[in-house]
Design an enzyme around this catalytic site. Structure first.
Site, PDB file in Angstrom:
ATOM      1  N   PRO A 132       0.790  -1.221   0.000  1.00 27.91           N
ATOM      2  CA  PRO A 132       0.000   0.000   0.000  1.00 27.91           C
ATOM      3  C   PRO A 132       0.828   1.279   0.000  1.00 27.91           C
ATOM      4  O   PRO A 132       1.839   1.380   0.702  1.00 27.91           O
ATOM      5  CB  PRO A 132      -0.832  -0.103   1.286  1.00 27.91           C
ATOM      6  CG  PRO A 132      -0.142  -1.132   2.112  1.00 27.91           C
ATOM      7  CD  PRO A 132       0.514  -2.072   1.157  1.00 27.91           C
ATOM      8  N   ASN A 133       0.366   2.204  -0.806  1.00 28.42           N
ATOM      9  CA  ASN A 133       0.910   3.569  -0.921  1.00 28.42           C
ATOM     10  C   ASN A 133       2.233   3.643  -1.675  1.00 28.42           C
ATOM     11  O   ASN A 133       2.732   4.738  -1.938  1.00 28.42           O
ATOM     12  CB  ASN A 133       1.052   4.226   0.469  1.00 28.42           C
ATOM     13  CG  ASN A 133      -0.269   4.289   1.207  1.00 28.42           C
ATOM     14  OD1 ASN A 133      -1.236   4.789   0.643  1.00 28.42           O
ATOM     15  ND2 ASN A 133      -0.336   3.759   2.411  1.00 28.42           N
ATOM     16  N   ARG A 162       5.176  10.833  -2.553  1.00 24.11           N
ATOM     17  CA  ARG A 162       4.769  10.561  -1.171  1.00 24.11           C
ATOM     18  C   ARG A 162       5.925  10.863  -0.208  1.00 24.11           C
ATOM     19  O   ARG A 162       6.969  10.203  -0.275  1.00 24.11           O
ATOM     20  CB  ARG A 162       4.409   9.076  -1.065  1.00 24.11           C
ATOM     21  CG  ARG A 162       4.125   8.617   0.326  1.00 24.11           C
ATOM     22  CD  ARG A 162       4.127   7.095   0.391  1.00 24.11           C
ATOM     23  NE  ARG A 162       3.783   6.672   1.722  1.00 24.11           N
ATOM     24  CZ  ARG A 162       4.024   5.459   2.202  1.00 24.11           C
ATOM     25  NH1 ARG A 162       4.600   4.546   1.445  1.00 24.11           N
ATOM     26  NH2 ARG A 162       3.687   5.162   3.433  1.00 24.11           N
ATOM     27  N   TYR A 175      10.918   8.960   1.788  1.00 20.33           N
ATOM     28  CA  TYR A 175      11.006   7.854   0.833  1.00 20.33           C
ATOM     29  C   TYR A 175      11.774   8.187  -0.442  1.00 20.33           C
ATOM     30  O   TYR A 175      11.976   7.308  -1.287  1.00 20.33           O
ATOM     31  CB  TYR A 175       9.592   7.360   0.476  1.00 20.33           C
ATOM     32  CG  TYR A 175       8.848   6.830   1.689  1.00 20.33           C
ATOM     33  CD1 TYR A 175       9.312   5.704   2.362  1.00 20.33           C
ATOM     34  CD2 TYR A 175       7.709   7.458   2.186  1.00 20.33           C
ATOM     35  CE1 TYR A 175       8.659   5.209   3.482  1.00 20.33           C
ATOM     36  CE2 TYR A 175       7.038   6.984   3.300  1.00 20.33           C
ATOM     37  CZ  TYR A 175       7.524   5.855   3.945  1.00 20.33           C
ATOM     38  OH  TYR A 175       6.885   5.379   5.055  1.00 20.33           O
ATOM     39  N   ALA A 199       2.839  -0.629   5.153  1.00 18.11           N
ATOM     40  CA  ALA A 199       2.342  -0.726   6.535  1.00 18.11           C
ATOM     41  C   ALA A 199       1.854  -2.131   6.893  1.00 18.11           C
ATOM     42  O   ALA A 199       1.795  -2.486   8.075  1.00 18.11           O
ATOM     43  CB  ALA A 199       1.230   0.298   6.748  1.00 18.11           C
ATOM     44  N   ASP A 233       1.700 -15.521   6.842  1.00 16.81           N
ATOM     45  CA  ASP A 233       1.276 -16.914   6.644  1.00 16.81           C
ATOM     46  C   ASP A 233       1.318 -17.304   5.170  1.00 16.81           C
ATOM     47  O   ASP A 233       1.667 -18.437   4.832  1.00 16.81           O
ATOM     48  CB  ASP A 233      -0.146 -17.120   7.176  1.00 16.81           C
ATOM     49  CG  ASP A 233      -0.203 -17.221   8.693  1.00 16.81           C
ATOM     50  OD1 ASP A 233       0.864 -17.348   9.330  1.00 16.81           O
ATOM     51  OD2 ASP A 233      -1.324 -17.186   9.234  1.00 16.81           O
ATOM     52  N   GLU A 249      12.870  -9.179   2.398  1.00 13.36           N
ATOM     53  CA  GLU A 249      12.010  -8.051   2.767  1.00 13.36           C
ATOM     54  C   GLU A 249      12.786  -6.754   2.535  1.00 13.36           C
ATOM     55  O   GLU A 249      13.968  -6.664   2.888  1.00 13.36           O
ATOM     56  CB  GLU A 249      11.659  -8.208   4.263  1.00 13.36           C
ATOM     57  CG  GLU A 249      10.844  -7.078   4.829  1.00 13.36           C
ATOM     58  CD  GLU A 249      10.660  -7.254   6.347  1.00 13.36           C
ATOM     59  OE1 GLU A 249      11.065  -8.299   6.906  1.00 13.36           O
ATOM     60  OE2 GLU A 249      10.133  -6.312   6.959  1.00 13.36           O
ATOM     61  N   HIS A 301      12.626  -2.350   2.735  1.00 15.33           N
ATOM     62  CA  HIS A 301      11.992  -1.066   3.070  1.00 15.33           C
ATOM     63  C   HIS A 301      12.906   0.047   2.611  1.00 15.33           C
ATOM     64  O   HIS A 301      14.128  -0.023   2.805  1.00 15.33           O
ATOM     65  CB  HIS A 301      11.760  -0.935   4.581  1.00 15.33           C
ATOM     66  CG  HIS A 301      10.881  -2.014   5.103  1.00 15.33           C
ATOM     67  ND1 HIS A 301       9.517  -2.006   4.944  1.00 15.33           N
ATOM     68  CD2 HIS A 301      11.184  -3.177   5.735  1.00 15.33           C
ATOM     69  CE1 HIS A 301       9.021  -3.111   5.464  1.00 15.33           C
ATOM     70  NE2 HIS A 301      10.009  -3.848   5.948  1.00 15.33           N
ATOM     71  N   ARG A 318      12.589   4.818  13.085  1.00  9.13           N
ATOM     72  CA  ARG A 318      11.333   5.572  13.024  1.00  9.13           C
ATOM     73  C   ARG A 318      10.439   5.230  14.229  1.00  9.13           C
ATOM     74  O   ARG A 318      10.933   4.756  15.237  1.00  9.13           O
ATOM     75  CB  ARG A 318      10.653   5.287  11.674  1.00  9.13           C
ATOM     76  CG  ARG A 318      11.548   5.697  10.497  1.00  9.13           C
ATOM     77  CD  ARG A 318      10.876   5.474   9.164  1.00  9.13           C
ATOM     78  NE  ARG A 318       9.683   6.311   9.023  1.00  9.13           N
ATOM     79  CZ  ARG A 318       8.746   6.117   8.083  1.00  9.13           C
ATOM     80  NH1 ARG A 318       8.883   5.133   7.206  1.00  9.13           N
ATOM     81  NH2 ARG A 318       7.699   6.919   8.013  1.00  9.13           N
TER      82      ARG A 318
HETATM   83  C1  DQA Z   1       7.997   1.276   4.222  1.00 10.53           C
HETATM   84  C2  DQA Z   1       8.001   1.503   5.745  1.00 10.53           C
HETATM   85  C3  DQA Z   1       6.626   1.273   6.337  1.00 10.53           C
HETATM   86  O1  DQA Z   1       6.640   1.493   7.745  1.00 10.53           O
HETATM   87  C4  DQA Z   1       5.613   2.224   5.731  1.00 10.53           C
HETATM   88  O2  DQA Z   1       4.318   1.962   6.220  1.00 10.53           O
HETATM   89  C5  DQA Z   1       5.628   2.190   4.235  1.00 10.53           C
HETATM   90  C6  DQA Z   1       6.929   2.137   3.553  1.00 10.53           C
HETATM   91  C7  DQA Z   1       9.353   1.637   3.592  1.00 10.53           C
HETATM   92  O3  DQA Z   1       9.564   1.246   2.442  1.00 10.53           O
HETATM   93  O4  DQA Z   1      10.177   2.320   4.209  1.00 10.53           O
HETATM   94  O5  DQA Z   1       4.613   2.293   3.588  1.00 10.53           O
HETATM   95  O6  DQA Z   1       7.751  -0.093   3.968  1.00 10.53           O
END
Ligand code: DQA
Length: 146
Positions: free
Chosen positions: A10-11, A18, A23, A77, A87, A98, A100, A107
């Site tokens: 999301p987002n 954003r 970011y 998020a 799961d 993973e 980010h 944060r």
């Molecule tokens: C994120 C970090 C998350 O906490 C946040 O909700 C995001 C972006 C990152 O890429 O830093 O949407 O995954």
């Protein structure tokens, strides 16, 4: 040729506009271009998906089984909330890296917990868009070693 699904949550479709102070100015299309170039260099196949919906992300993880050899996920998020996504990754038994963009540990405390980390081979955070390329490098080395 090994294949990697890069799934964004999301987002992340809003990358570039954003909160660029958090970011960066790189758009999701830019991230995909960087990953395509890295995949070419590494001899990997890459596919991309993005969704703002938890269930759609879970379906994408299920669909990766038998189609892709590994996952790179930035779950946004949902990282911090989704036992269901964790799961799903555990169910398909594909290696997960993973990613980010931001350093989630520098944060708010609610971002310090990641359900996905519990089922990931490793996690990269804080390196901006370059983190996706680093994840591809890590997976390529893993494929070479196996
Ligand atoms: C994120 C970090 C998350 O906490 C946040 O909700 C995001 C972006 C990152 O890429 O830093 O949407 O995954």
């Amino acid at each position: 040729m090994s294949s990697v699904l890069i799934l964004n949550g999301p987002n992340l479709n809003l990358l570039g506009t954003r909160q660029p102070n958090v970011y960066g100015a790189t758009t999701l299309a830019d991230v995909e271009d960087m990953c395509r170039a890295a995949a070419k260099r590494l001899g990997l196949n890459v596919a991309f998906a993005q969704s703002n919906h938890e269930g759609v992300m879970i379906d994408a993880v299920h669909g990766a089984k038998g189609t892709h050899d590994a996952l790179i996920i930035n779950a946004g998020a949902y990282t911090h909330t989704s036992i269901a996504l964790m799961d799903a990754v555990a169910s398909v038994e594909l290696p997960l890296v993973e990613v980010h963009l931001s350093n989630i540990h520098a944060r708010e405390t609610f971002r310090h917990t990641s359900y996905l980390s519990k089922v990931a081979v490793g996690m990269l955070c804080g390196f901006g868009a370059q983190g996706y390329v680093m994840a591809l490098d890590a997976l390529a080395a893993r494929f070479d070693a196996s």
